[in-house]
Design an enzyme around this catalytic site. Structure first.
Site, PDB file in Angstrom:
ATOM      1  CD  GLN A  27     -10.718   1.730   2.715  1.00 55.31           C
ATOM      2  OE1 GLN A  27     -10.601   0.831   1.896  1.00 55.31           O
ATOM      3  NE2 GLN A  27     -11.172   2.930   2.384  1.00 55.31           N
ATOM      4  CB  CYS A  28      -5.432  -2.132   7.675  1.00 57.75           C
ATOM      5  SG  CYS A  28      -4.306  -3.481   8.086  1.00 57.75           S
TER       6      CYS A  28
END
Length: 194
Positions: A71-72
């Protein structure tokens, strides 16, 4: 200008380290330091399936080690990493992806979630390891070793997800790349080592 005082301040608060990243870009995302003498091939780590990977089996291969997260803002680099892996795996190149949740809680899932995410969204087939910490007292021994070999602007700590370490066939850590270095930007370095 980056002064020793500013470097210390950035080390204490990594969220204020944007100027250091800009400086890293000026050195083409490649960060150098002197190496010390421990052996990469004496290490081991568990795969995401819980099997032990003995790094002695990687002798004679070029290895790229990356701390990854689902989730970067850099998660899209999975595509480029997979392209590198597909292009060079038959020439003795591998990638080890180490999920890490230490930066902004960007890898909160368990093993099954991580595997499903990587394969479904990016077709990842290179080895994904068990989730680890890369900084702090409980950092993975792999990351303790890598950071001791290549510091980033004279600091050992990992700044964010998708930092990359390039290891040659002899087990020497030859380069460290910032999160902003795209997989494609490392291709020439990889080619030289193969």
């Amino acid at each position: 200008m980056i002064t020793p005082t500013l470097l210390r301040a950035r080390a204490v608060n990594p969220l204020r380290s944007v100027p250091l990243f800009n400086y890293a870009l000026l050195v083409q995302n490649r960060l150098y330091t002197m190496s010390t003498g421990t052996d990469f091939h004496s290490l081991n780590a568990n795969t995401i399936k819980g099997e032990t990977l003995d790094f002695s089996t990687l002798k004679g291969q070029v290895v790229l080690v990356v701390n990854v997260a689902s989730q970067c803002g850099f998660t899209g680099q999975y595509s480029g990493l997979q392209q590198l892996y597909d292009k060079y795996k038959d020439r003795g190149f591998t990638i080890l992806g180490f999920p890490c949740n230490q930066f902004g809680n960007q890898e909160p899932g368990g093993a099954e979630e991580i595997v499903t995410f990587c394969s479904r969204n990016y077709g990842v087939s290179f080895p994904i390891m068990q989730k680890v910490n890369v900084n702090g007292d409980d950092a993975s021994p792999v990351y303790k070793f890598l950071k001791s070999q290549k510091k980033q602007l004279m600091m050992e700590m990992i700044k964010w997800n998708f930092e990359k370490f390039l290891i040659n066939k002899q087990g020497e850590v030859v380069a460290r790349f910032s999160s902003m270095a795209t997989p494609a930007s490392m291709e020439q370095e990889i080619e030289k080592l193969l």
